[in-house]
Design a protein around this motif. Structure first.
Motif, PDB file in Angstrom:
ATOM      1  N   CYS A   1       0.819  -1.215   0.000  1.00 58.29           N
ATOM      2  CA  CYS A   1       0.000   0.000   0.000  1.00 58.29           C
ATOM      3  C   CYS A   1       0.848   1.259   0.000  1.00 58.29           C
ATOM      4  O   CYS A   1       0.333   2.355  -0.225  1.00 58.29           O
ATOM      5  CB  CYS A   1      -0.959   0.000   1.195  1.00 58.29           C
ATOM      6  N   SER A   2       2.171   1.123   0.253  1.00 59.68           N
ATOM      7  CA  SER A   2       3.066   2.282   0.225  1.00 59.68           C
ATOM      8  C   SER A   2       3.618   2.559  -1.165  1.00 59.68           C
ATOM      9  O   SER A   2       4.263   3.594  -1.387  1.00 59.68           O
ATOM     10  CB  SER A   2       4.237   2.065   1.191  1.00 59.68           C
ATOM     11  N   LEU A   3       3.399   1.644  -2.094  1.00 60.22           N
ATOM     12  CA  LEU A   3       3.930   1.826  -3.444  1.00 60.22           C
ATOM     13  C   LEU A   3       3.167   2.921  -4.165  1.00 60.22           C
ATOM     14  O   LEU A   3       1.942   2.902  -4.269  1.00 60.22           O
ATOM     15  CB  LEU A   3       3.819   0.521  -4.244  1.00 60.22           C
ATOM     16  N   SER A   4       3.911   3.896  -4.680  1.00 57.85           N
ATOM     17  CA  SER A   4       3.272   4.979  -5.439  1.00 57.85           C
ATOM     18  C   SER A   4       2.908   4.530  -6.840  1.00 57.85           C
ATOM     19  O   SER A   4       2.010   5.080  -7.476  1.00 57.85           O
ATOM     20  CB  SER A   4       4.221   6.184  -5.508  1.00 57.85           C
ATOM     21  N   ASP A   5       3.616   3.517  -7.339  1.00 57.86           N
ATOM     22  CA  ASP A   5       3.373   3.020  -8.696  1.00 57.86           C
ATOM     23  C   ASP A   5       2.976   1.547  -8.624  1.00 57.86           C
ATOM     24  O   ASP A   5       3.833   0.677  -8.428  1.00 57.86           O
ATOM     25  CB  ASP A   5       4.652   3.193  -9.535  1.00 57.86           C
ATOM     26  N   PRO A   6       1.677   1.222  -8.783  1.00 54.38           N
ATOM     27  CA  PRO A   6       1.236  -0.181  -8.702  1.00 54.38           C
ATOM     28  C   PRO A   6       1.912  -1.101  -9.710  1.00 54.38           C
ATOM     29  O   PRO A   6       2.071  -2.292  -9.461  1.00 54.38           O
ATOM     30  CB  PRO A   6      -0.271  -0.081  -8.985  1.00 54.38           C
TER      31      PRO A   6
ATOM     32  N   GLY B   1      -3.294  -4.979  -0.248  1.00 51.26           N
ATOM     33  CA  GLY B   1      -2.490  -3.757  -0.180  1.00 51.26           C
ATOM     34  C   GLY B   1      -2.776  -2.807  -1.329  1.00 51.26           C
ATOM     35  O   GLY B   1      -2.843  -1.580  -1.136  1.00 51.26           O
ATOM     36  N   ILE B   2      -2.945  -3.355  -2.535  1.00 47.86           N
ATOM     37  CA  ILE B   2      -3.275  -2.514  -3.692  1.00 47.86           C
ATOM     38  C   ILE B   2      -4.625  -1.825  -3.473  1.00 47.86           C
ATOM     39  O   ILE B   2      -4.793  -0.627  -3.755  1.00 47.86           O
ATOM     40  CB  ILE B   2      -3.303  -3.352  -4.985  1.00 47.86           C
ATOM     41  N   SER B   3      -5.592  -2.565  -2.958  1.00 46.17           N
ATOM     42  CA  SER B   3      -6.914  -1.997  -2.693  1.00 46.17           C
ATOM     43  C   SER B   3      -6.835  -0.874  -1.666  1.00 46.17           C
ATOM     44  O   SER B   3      -7.502   0.160  -1.803  1.00 46.17           O
ATOM     45  CB  SER B   3      -7.868  -3.088  -2.191  1.00 46.17           C
ATOM     46  N   MET B   4      -6.010  -1.063  -0.621  1.00 43.74           N
ATOM     47  CA  MET B   4      -5.826   0.002   0.374  1.00 43.74           C
ATOM     48  C   MET B   4      -5.244   1.257  -0.251  1.00 43.74           C
ATOM     49  O   MET B   4      -5.640   2.379   0.090  1.00 43.74           O
ATOM     50  CB  MET B   4      -4.915  -0.497   1.508  1.00 43.74           C
ATOM     51  N   ALA B   5      -4.296   1.066  -1.182  1.00 45.01           N
ATOM     52  CA  ALA B   5      -3.666   2.221  -1.822  1.00 45.01           C
ATOM     53  C   ALA B   5      -4.642   2.969  -2.730  1.00 45.01           C
ATOM     54  O   ALA B   5      -4.550   4.193  -2.890  1.00 45.01           O
ATOM     55  CB  ALA B   5      -2.449   1.766  -2.624  1.00 45.01           C
ATOM     56  N   LEU B   6      -5.593   2.250  -3.324  1.00 47.67           N
ATOM     57  CA  LEU B   6      -6.505   2.858  -4.299  1.00 47.67           C
ATOM     58  C   LEU B   6      -7.771   3.437  -3.678  1.00 47.67           C
ATOM     59  O   LEU B   6      -8.448   4.257  -4.308  1.00 47.67           O
ATOM     60  CB  LEU B   6      -6.900   1.812  -5.352  1.00 47.67           C
TER      61      LEU B   6
ATOM     62  N   GLU C   1      -5.788   4.971   4.052  1.00 48.02           N
ATOM     63  CA  GLU C   1      -4.776   5.664   4.853  1.00 48.02           C
ATOM     64  C   GLU C   1      -4.973   5.389   6.339  1.00 48.02           C
ATOM     65  O   GLU C   1      -4.011   5.191   7.085  1.00 48.02           O
ATOM     66  CB  GLU C   1      -4.848   7.166   4.579  1.00 48.02           C
ATOM     67  N   ARG C   2      -6.243   5.404   6.782  1.00 51.16           N
ATOM     68  CA  ARG C   2      -6.515   5.112   8.197  1.00 51.16           C
ATOM     69  C   ARG C   2      -6.127   3.668   8.528  1.00 51.16           C
ATOM     70  O   ARG C   2      -5.535   3.390   9.577  1.00 51.16           O
ATOM     71  CB  ARG C   2      -7.999   5.348   8.495  1.00 51.16           C
ATOM     72  N   LEU C   3      -6.443   2.759   7.639  1.00 49.02           N
ATOM     73  CA  LEU C   3      -6.117   1.350   7.863  1.00 49.02           C
ATOM     74  C   LEU C   3      -4.615   1.119   7.841  1.00 49.02           C
ATOM     75  O   LEU C   3      -4.093   0.269   8.567  1.00 49.02           O
ATOM     76  CB  LEU C   3      -6.808   0.493   6.799  1.00 49.02           C
ATOM     77  N   LYS C   4      -3.907   1.903   7.023  1.00 52.31           N
ATOM     78  CA  LYS C   4      -2.460   1.758   6.939  1.00 52.31           C
ATOM     79  C   LYS C   4      -1.796   2.068   8.281  1.00 52.31           C
ATOM     80  O   LYS C   4      -0.829   1.405   8.681  1.00 52.31           O
ATOM     81  CB  LYS C   4      -1.882   2.684   5.863  1.00 52.31           C
TER      82      LYS C   4
END
Length: 427
Positions: free
Chosen positions: A74-79, A165-170, A176-179
């Protein structure tokens, strides 16, 4: 008055290991037939302490892999980076496996460990059935992620954690709260890893004491040539090939890498399990070697599942050994088939119990050698399994460093800092 210097974790583990080996050997040759010693000491105290230690490490594997991989993803800026990471990691693991088995076959052809060995008439081995390629691909995706975690299916856990993690990032703010929650949970799990690492000398002592009450030098005698050759190739691969990759591809001094990997190597050797050692490998890679969590949390669990360099070395030597014992000649085409089969099987049999022997059975069947020949080498396989696990763990860390360097996620300051990650040795 100066405070007495505390022994490092590495020193304490080595002391525990050596003390266990010495005590186990003494018990074997002095009181090996004593029923009380066997019941209450060997299969009692030593077995209980050793199994609790290994079980405690395995307890951390699933939550550590899932949480750290979710945090990293989820920290990746580029999936799209995930695709590159996966391609580079799998490619590197397969290349090093191919190098390992080629080196092993070449050494075995030169030394001929099976010459002069007579096969035992009762030597036998019944291999489990290996999954097909289609089954492997389908089984990457969990139909029930909770069940995958309960069963410890690493590849399915990795896939689910990546998607989560990808879903959290999108998803934006909810992600962000879950992260924040996962970051805190990751810190707690890492602290638990540190606590268990400080209990390692006692667990290692018990494991070595029990093992050496059961294994004697005489067991190695009849297979000394095979045993020493596999051991030599394992050490050469770990001490020459991996440092060369670190120098050429990661562009760092390999001596520092080998020094910082000692704790993980000792854990791998004593537990003979890449999965059980995974928490220590991941902690070492991210905190001591300078690999970012987004890379290490992906490459280390993947490597613990599919990286089989040590096993491939055993397969290469064992294939030549069994062919020589049975008086069968293998040509260049057969050896190339061994290399290809073992390399691909390192991914195809990932997560299957007894993976090393299943892979060897597949290789032997592919080139027409009797699978029963595996029965010849089972007696000394335990000691070699410990060494090849240490090699596999080292390979996981090496590939993590190389992939992180190629992605610009490698911190040289941490790598060259001797004090980085010192909390690994402190409560």
């Amino acid at each position: 008055m100066s405070e007495k210097k505390k022994l490092s974790l590495t020193s304490r583990i080595v002391i525990g290991m050596v003390a266990g080996i010495i005590l186990g050997t003494i018990i074997r040759y002095v009181a090996g037939d004593n029923a009380w010693v066997s019941l209450y000491l060997t299969n009692g105290l030593f077995d209980v302490v050793g199994q609790i230690f290994i079980t405690s490490l395995k307890m951390l594997v699933v939550p550590l892999v899932f949480v750290s991989l979710v945090v990293g993803t989820c920290s990746l800026s580029d999936p799209s980076k995930l695709g590159r990471l996966g391609g580079k990691a799998v490619g590197m693991y397969m290349v090093t496996t191919a190098i390992a088995i080629t080196f092993a076959i070449g050494s075995a052809i030169l030394v001929q460990p099976g010459s002069g060995i007579e096969r035992a008439s009762d030597a036998s081995f019944e291999p489990s059935e290996a999954p097909s390629v289609s089954e492997v691909i389908v089984n990457l995706f969990p139909d029930n992620p909770i069940n995958a975690m309960a069963e410890g299916n690493m590849l399915q856990i990795i896939v689910f954690a990546l998607l989560f993690g990808i879903s959290m990032a999108l998803v934006g703010k909810p992600g962000e709260r879950l992260k924040g929650f996962f970051d805190d949970l990751n810190s707690v799990i890492m602290k638990l890893v540190v606590i268990l690492m400080n209990l390692a000398p006692y667990g290692v002592f018990a494991l070595m004491a029990k093992l050496f009450t059961e294994i004697g030098v005489e067991m190695i005698g009849s297979l000394a040539k095979y045993f020493l050759l596999v051991l030599f190739v394992l050490l050469a691969h770990g001490l020459i090939v991996y440092p060369l990759f670190m120098r050429v591809l990661a562009r760092v001094k390999p001596g520092i890498f080998m020094r910082k990997m000692r704790d993980a190597q000792l854990f791998g050797f004593s537990t003979a399990s890449s999965n059980a050692t995974m928490p220590i490998t991941l902690e070492t890679v991210t905190r001591r070697l300078g690999v970012s969590n987004s890379v290490g949390s992906f490459t280390v669990p993947l490597g613990a599942t599919i990286n089989m360099d040590g096993t491939a070395i055993m397969q290469g030597v064992a294939t030549v050994f069994i062919a020589q014992v049975y008086g069968l000649d293998l040509g260049v085409a057969e050896y190339l088939m061994v290399i290809m089969t073992a390399t691909l099987a390192s991914v195809g049999t990932a997560g299957v119990p007894g993976v090393g022997l299943i892979m060897l059975a597949m290789v032997l069947q592919q080139v027409g050698l009797p699978v029963e020949g595996i029965g010849l080498i089972i007696g000394v396989d335990r000691l070699l399994d410990m060494t090849r696990t240490a090699v596999n763990v080292t390979g996981d860390a090496m590939v993590s460093c190389v992939v992180a360097r190629s992605e610009g996620d490698f911190d040289e300051d941490v790598y060259y800092d001797n004090d980085a990650g010192k909390k690994l040795e402190e409560l």
